[in-house]
Write an enzyme that holds these catalytic residues in place. Structure first.
Site, PDB file in Angstrom:
ATOM      1  N   SER A 127     -44.928  77.410-116.431  1.00 35.19           N
ATOM      2  CA  SER A 127     -44.264  77.103-115.149  1.00 35.19           C
ATOM      3  C   SER A 127     -43.229  78.318-114.699  1.00 35.19           C
ATOM      4  O   SER A 127     -42.124  78.205-114.073  1.00 35.19           O
ATOM      5  CB  SER A 127     -43.037  75.862-115.174  1.00 35.19           C
ATOM      6  OG  SER A 127     -43.915  74.763-115.455  1.00 35.19           O
TER       7      SER A 127
ATOM      8  N   ASN B  25     -53.459  82.904-114.576  1.00 33.46           N
ATOM      9  CA  ASN B  25     -54.530  82.036-115.177  1.00 33.46           C
ATOM     10  C   ASN B  25     -54.911  81.093-114.138  1.00 33.46           C
ATOM     11  O   ASN B  25     -54.285  80.036-113.868  1.00 33.46           O
ATOM     12  CB  ASN B  25     -53.979  81.312-116.392  1.00 33.46           C
ATOM     13  CG  ASN B  25     -55.053  80.359-116.938  1.00 33.46           C
ATOM     14  OD1 ASN B  25     -56.300  80.393-116.620  1.00 33.46           O
ATOM     15  ND2 ASN B  25     -54.735  79.346-117.805  1.00 33.46           N
TER      16      ASN B  25
ATOM     17  N   HIS C 297     -55.728  78.643-125.327  1.00 34.73           N
ATOM     18  CA  HIS C 297     -54.953  78.020-124.182  1.00 34.73           C
ATOM     19  C   HIS C 297     -54.740  76.573-124.734  1.00 34.73           C
ATOM     20  O   HIS C 297     -55.841  75.978-125.160  1.00 34.73           O
ATOM     21  CB  HIS C 297     -55.750  78.095-122.819  1.00 34.73           C
ATOM     22  CG  HIS C 297     -54.550  77.792-121.756  1.00 34.73           C
ATOM     23  ND1 HIS C 297     -54.315  76.609-121.503  1.00 34.73           N
ATOM     24  CD2 HIS C 297     -53.932  78.332-121.078  1.00 34.73           C
ATOM     25  CE1 HIS C 297     -53.532  76.382-120.592  1.00 34.73           C
ATOM     26  NE2 HIS C 297     -53.078  77.713-120.267  1.00 34.73           N
TER      27      HIS C 297
ATOM     28  N   GLU D 127     -54.864  73.896-123.042  1.00 27.09           N
ATOM     29  CA  GLU D 127     -55.939  72.953-122.347  1.00 27.09           C
ATOM     30  C   GLU D 127     -57.146  73.025-123.109  1.00 27.09           C
ATOM     31  O   GLU D 127     -57.887  71.775-123.328  1.00 27.09           O
ATOM     32  CB  GLU D 127     -55.862  73.328-120.839  1.00 27.09           C
ATOM     33  CG  GLU D 127     -54.504  73.007-120.119  1.00 27.09           C
ATOM     34  CD  GLU D 127     -54.495  73.886-118.878  1.00 27.09           C
ATOM     35  OE1 GLU D 127     -55.156  74.368-118.404  1.00 27.09           O
ATOM     36  OE2 GLU D 127     -53.188  73.757-118.293  1.00 27.09           O
TER      37      GLU D 127
ATOM     38  N   GLY E 247     -47.365  73.693-116.398  1.00 25.55           N
ATOM     39  CA  GLY E 247     -47.543  72.855-115.393  1.00 25.55           C
ATOM     40  C   GLY E 247     -46.705  71.559-115.310  1.00 25.55           C
ATOM     41  O   GLY E 247     -46.926  70.783-114.253  1.00 25.55           O
TER      42      GLY E 247
ATOM     43  N   GLU F  87     -46.742  79.771-124.887  1.00 26.09           N
ATOM     44  CA  GLU F  87     -46.579  78.983-123.934  1.00 26.09           C
ATOM     45  C   GLU F  87     -46.318  77.329-124.523  1.00 26.09           C
ATOM     46  O   GLU F  87     -47.290  76.681-125.017  1.00 26.09           O
ATOM     47  CB  GLU F  87     -48.061  78.675-123.491  1.00 26.09           C
ATOM     48  CG  GLU F  87     -48.594  80.163-122.629  1.00 26.09           C
ATOM     49  CD  GLU F  87     -49.492  79.694-121.684  1.00 26.09           C
ATOM     50  OE1 GLU F  87     -49.191  80.244-120.430  1.00 26.09           O
ATOM     51  OE2 GLU F  87     -50.650  79.256-121.902  1.00 26.09           O
TER      52      GLU F  87
ATOM     53  N   LYS G  66     -57.306  78.619-114.212  1.00 24.17           N
ATOM     54  CA  LYS G  66     -57.930  77.664-114.701  1.00 24.17           C
ATOM     55  C   LYS G  66     -59.347  77.046-113.558  1.00 24.17           C
ATOM     56  O   LYS G  66     -60.197  77.824-113.436  1.00 24.17           O
ATOM     57  CB  LYS G  66     -56.983  76.394-114.434  1.00 24.17           C
ATOM     58  CG  LYS G  66     -55.475  76.926-115.219  1.00 24.17           C
ATOM     59  CD  LYS G  66     -54.633  75.648-115.412  1.00 24.17           C
ATOM     60  CE  LYS G  66     -53.295  76.144-115.851  1.00 24.17           C
ATOM     61  NZ  LYS G  66     -52.271  75.398-116.344  1.00 24.17           N
TER      62      LYS G  66
END
Ligand code: PEP
Length: 290
Positions: free
Chosen positions: A247, A42, A129, A131, A207, A201, A44
């Protein structure tokens, strides 16, 4: 709750926490064996130019060779790079989109529809996701609209789910995943589930460098499969691929992939480095070495 294991295991930031390895039998059933591993990246809001995107995509494609694991590989990239990335990878892997709107046309400035994506050859799209949920305010209902539209269009969806750090600390990982699965997949018939992948996730791992231990990830993946079995049936649950994201690195991928309910990885940061992502694509099966 079936998560006593969670209270035993601390969040970790290094591979040393993966020892000792827990070696499960990967699969007892033919259905499990049918779950082809799926490694995905991904990107981003990266990289910053088309030239960099083409170079990165080409290098990643070049890392797939005849001795690579028999896995599906996909890159979820910014819309503007989709076609250039497709050309760069020459069919060696899938290039997907990072999102889609549920609407098909009309006054939705800045939006990209499923039919637009399909028309340029996109099969896979991310939805849910964290985010998008947190920064862009996408709700479970909105995400369900995206999933349903992709299903209607004959496309495939990687539905991301996962708990926040405080939910994790309150032992709510299973409960959060249950809600996000039930709401995200509402109205998706069993017959379409072969076009759905789940990416578990944990938000605290995205991250942050804090990889879930294989034991934590395995426990939540197994719980997700139990939830899918209750929503559909055991056969469907056994056939849906559930990827881990958060991660993932070259150092952590092998033992994560050795867990029986982990069918792949969704990789953010490390997918921007072709040598790291190349190593993740070429994960080594811990099981084969046993
Ligand atoms: C992600 O964004 O889906 C992700 C897993 O990111 P990272 O690998 O950087 O944690």
């Amino acid at each position: 709750m079936k998560f006593q294991i969670l209270s035993l295991i601390a969040l970790v930031g290094s591979t040393s926490a993966f020892a000792p390895f827990v070696r499960f039998e990967r699969s007892q059933s033919a259905l499990c064996a049918a779950r082809k591993p799926f490694i995905s990246g991904n990107w981003k809001l990266n990289p910053q130019t088309k030239e960099e995107a083409v170079q990165l995509a080409s290098e990643i494609a070049a890392s797939i060779n005849p001795s690579s694991p028999d896995a599906d590989v996909a890159l979820f990239v910014p819309y503007v790079f989709i076609e250039a990335a497709m050309e760069a990878v020459g069919g060696k892997l899938q290039v997907g989109a990072e999102g889609v709107v549920p609407e098909m046309k009309g006054a939705f400035t800045g939006a990209v529809s499923a039919s637009m994506l399909k028309s340029v050859g996109v099969q896979w799209t991310l939805a849910g996701h964290s985010e998008r949920r947190v920064i862009f305010g996408e709700t479970d209902e909105y995400i369900n609209g995206q999933v349903l539209k992709l299903m209607e269009m004959g496309m495939s969806c990687m539905l991301c789910i996962g708990e926040s750090e405080s939910e994790f600390e309150q032992n709510l990982a299973g409960a959060v995943c249950a809600v996000q699965l039930k709401k995200g997949l509402a109205g998706v018939p069993k017959e379409s589930m072969d076009r759905i992948c789940i990416a578990y996730e944990p938000v605290w791992a995205i991250g942050t460098g804090k990889v879930a231990t294989p034991e934590i990830a395995q426990a939540v993946h197994a719980e997700c499969r139990r939830i899918l079995a209750a929503m559909y049936d055991q056969e469907t649950a056994d056939s849906v691929r559930i990827l881990y994201g958060g991660s993932v690195t070259p150092e952590s991928v092998d033992v994560l992939m050795a867990q029986p309910d982990i069918d792949g990885a969704l990789v953010g940061g490390a997918s921007l480095d072709s040598s790291k992502f190349g190593r993740i694509i070429n994960y080594e099966s811990v099981l084969e070495k046993v």
